[in-house]
Each structure stands twice: as structure tokens, then as C-alpha cells.
Design a protein around this motif. Structure first.
Motif, PDB file in Angstrom:
ATOM      1  N   ILE A   7      14.641 -13.536 106.820  1.00 42.29           N
ATOM      2  CA  ILE A   7      16.028 -13.249 106.459  1.00 42.29           C
ATOM      3  C   ILE A   7      16.133 -13.605 104.984  1.00 42.29           C
ATOM      4  O   ILE A   7      16.121 -14.778 104.613  1.00 42.29           O
ATOM      5  CB  ILE A   7      17.016 -14.074 107.295  1.00 42.29           C
ATOM      6  CG1 ILE A   7      16.776 -13.826 108.779  1.00 42.29           C
ATOM      7  CG2 ILE A   7      18.452 -13.742 106.900  1.00 42.29           C
ATOM      8  CD1 ILE A   7      17.442 -14.837 109.680  1.00 42.29           C
ATOM      9  N   VAL A  27      23.358 -15.763 107.398  1.00 41.66           N
ATOM     10  CA  VAL A  27      21.968 -16.146 107.667  1.00 41.66           C
ATOM     11  C   VAL A  27      21.877 -16.863 109.010  1.00 41.66           C
ATOM     12  O   VAL A  27      20.988 -16.579 109.820  1.00 41.66           O
ATOM     13  CB  VAL A  27      21.402 -17.027 106.523  1.00 41.66           C
ATOM     14  CG1 VAL A  27      20.068 -17.639 106.913  1.00 41.66           C
ATOM     15  CG2 VAL A  27      21.271 -16.217 105.242  1.00 41.66           C
ATOM     16  N   SER A  28      22.800 -17.767 109.266  1.00 41.66           N
ATOM     17  CA  SER A  28      22.809 -18.493 110.541  1.00 41.66           C
ATOM     18  C   SER A  28      23.020 -17.548 111.718  1.00 41.66           C
ATOM     19  O   SER A  28      22.334 -17.654 112.743  1.00 41.66           O
ATOM     20  CB  SER A  28      23.905 -19.563 110.540  1.00 41.66           C
ATOM     21  OG  SER A  28      23.607 -20.571 109.621  1.00 41.66           O
ATOM     22  N   SER A  31      19.915 -15.461 112.273  1.00 37.95           N
ATOM     23  CA  SER A  31      18.863 -16.324 112.832  1.00 37.95           C
ATOM     24  C   SER A  31      19.060 -16.519 114.331  1.00 37.95           C
ATOM     25  O   SER A  31      18.108 -16.396 115.114  1.00 37.95           O
ATOM     26  CB  SER A  31      18.855 -17.690 112.139  1.00 37.95           C
ATOM     27  OG  SER A  31      18.431 -17.583 110.814  1.00 37.95           O
ATOM     28  N   GLU A  32      20.278 -16.816 114.729  1.00 41.36           N
ATOM     29  CA  GLU A  32      20.575 -17.017 116.152  1.00 41.36           C
ATOM     30  C   GLU A  32      20.307 -15.750 116.956  1.00 41.36           C
ATOM     31  O   GLU A  32      19.726 -15.805 118.044  1.00 41.36           O
ATOM     32  CB  GLU A  32      22.025 -17.459 116.329  1.00 41.36           C
ATOM     33  CG  GLU A  32      22.287 -18.876 115.861  1.00 41.36           C
ATOM     34  CD  GLU A  32      23.754 -19.271 115.977  1.00 41.36           C
ATOM     35  OE1 GLU A  32      24.478 -18.687 116.814  1.00 41.36           O
ATOM     36  OE2 GLU A  32      24.173 -20.162 115.218  1.00 41.36           O
ATOM     37  N   GLU A  40      10.985 -14.892 115.719  1.00 37.68           N
ATOM     38  CA  GLU A  40      11.015 -16.140 114.963  1.00 37.68           C
ATOM     39  C   GLU A  40      11.627 -15.867 113.592  1.00 37.68           C
ATOM     40  O   GLU A  40      10.988 -15.254 112.732  1.00 37.68           O
ATOM     41  CB  GLU A  40       9.601 -16.698 114.792  1.00 37.68           C
ATOM     42  CG  GLU A  40       9.563 -18.016 114.064  1.00 37.68           C
ATOM     43  CD  GLU A  40       8.155 -18.553 113.901  1.00 37.68           C
ATOM     44  OE1 GLU A  40       7.958 -19.355 112.979  1.00 37.68           O
ATOM     45  OE2 GLU A  40       7.256 -18.170 114.671  1.00 37.68           O
ATOM     46  N   PRO A  41      12.875 -16.298 113.377  1.00 40.13           N
ATOM     47  CA  PRO A  41      13.497 -16.063 112.073  1.00 40.13           C
ATOM     48  C   PRO A  41      12.925 -16.995 111.005  1.00 40.13           C
ATOM     49  O   PRO A  41      12.577 -18.137 111.288  1.00 40.13           O
ATOM     50  CB  PRO A  41      14.976 -16.365 112.317  1.00 40.13           C
ATOM     51  CG  PRO A  41      14.994 -17.272 113.491  1.00 40.13           C
ATOM     52  CD  PRO A  41      13.776 -16.955 114.309  1.00 40.13           C
ATOM     53  N   GLN A  43      14.151 -18.149 107.290  1.00 34.17           N
ATOM     54  CA  GLN A  43      15.165 -18.087 106.241  1.00 34.17           C
ATOM     55  C   GLN A  43      14.462 -18.219 104.896  1.00 34.17           C
ATOM     56  O   GLN A  43      13.838 -19.233 104.606  1.00 34.17           O
ATOM     57  CB  GLN A  43      16.199 -19.189 106.446  1.00 34.17           C
ATOM     58  CG  GLN A  43      16.960 -19.018 107.740  1.00 34.17           C
ATOM     59  CD  GLN A  43      17.990 -20.096 107.983  1.00 34.17           C
ATOM     60  OE1 GLN A  43      18.245 -20.942 107.128  1.00 34.17           O
ATOM     61  NE2 GLN A  43      18.601 -20.073 109.150  1.00 34.17           N
TER      62      GLN A  43
END
Length: 97
Positions: A7, A27-28, A31-32, A40-41, A43
């Protein structure tokens, strides 16, 4: 083994306004969602140190990048830099500010 999906997002300054800092919420959320889908994110902040980003992307060879960048070096006029790099690396991506 889970696929790693980076991301990519622009760095946010300490004195960023709410609109600029919103990218961290995005981003959060992404990711979730990726975790829920079994990915698998990763960041990955994007700055003027472009070679660092290129090195990471070349190392993990992701199938896709979530591009959430809105600027480079806190300059909105450079929003094209991240998508351009992804194009050169031939990595599919979402978003293009």
C-alpha cells in the motif's frame, strides 16, 4: 504463502491538515480489507527517496500495488511520480491521483 500487496502512500508531515492526514486512515482501511481477503498488506511510504521504494518493490515483486499517493515530497504537482514508477516497473496498481 500469502501474496504481499504493498500500500503505497505519501509521507504525512507533523503539521498536516485533516485532509492530508486522511491518507493514513485510508492505509489502515485498505490494510484491514487485504487481511480479510487473505493477503499480506505492506504499508510502504513514498518519498523523494525513490530508489528505496524501487528496491522494496523489486525485492518482493508484488502482483499489485495499492497506490494511495497524492503527492511526492509534499508537492501535489508531483502526484504523477509514483504511478509513473509503477508503470516503468510494469507493476499493476490501483489509483492514480
Amino acid at each position: 504463502m500469502k501474496s504481499v500487496i504493498p500500500i503505497l502512500y505519501n509521507l504525512v508531515s507533523i503539521d498536516a491538515n485533516t485532509d492530508e492526514a486522511d491518507v493514513l486512515d485510508q492505509v489502515s482501511a485498505v490494510s484491514e480489507a487485504l487481511l480479510e481477503l487473505g493477503y499480506e498488506p505492506l504499508q510502504l511510504s513514498f518519498s523523494e527517496k525513490i530508489i528505496d521504494t524501487v528496491d522494496v518493490l523489486n525485492k518482493i515483486k508484488p502482483p499489485l500495488v495499492f497506490n494511495l499517493t497524492e503527492s511526492t515530497a509534499q508537492k501535489g504537482r508531483l502526484s504523477y511520480v509514483a504511478p509513473s514508477i509503477l508503470e516503468v516497473l510494469n507493476i499493476p496498481y490501483t489509483g492514480c491521483s
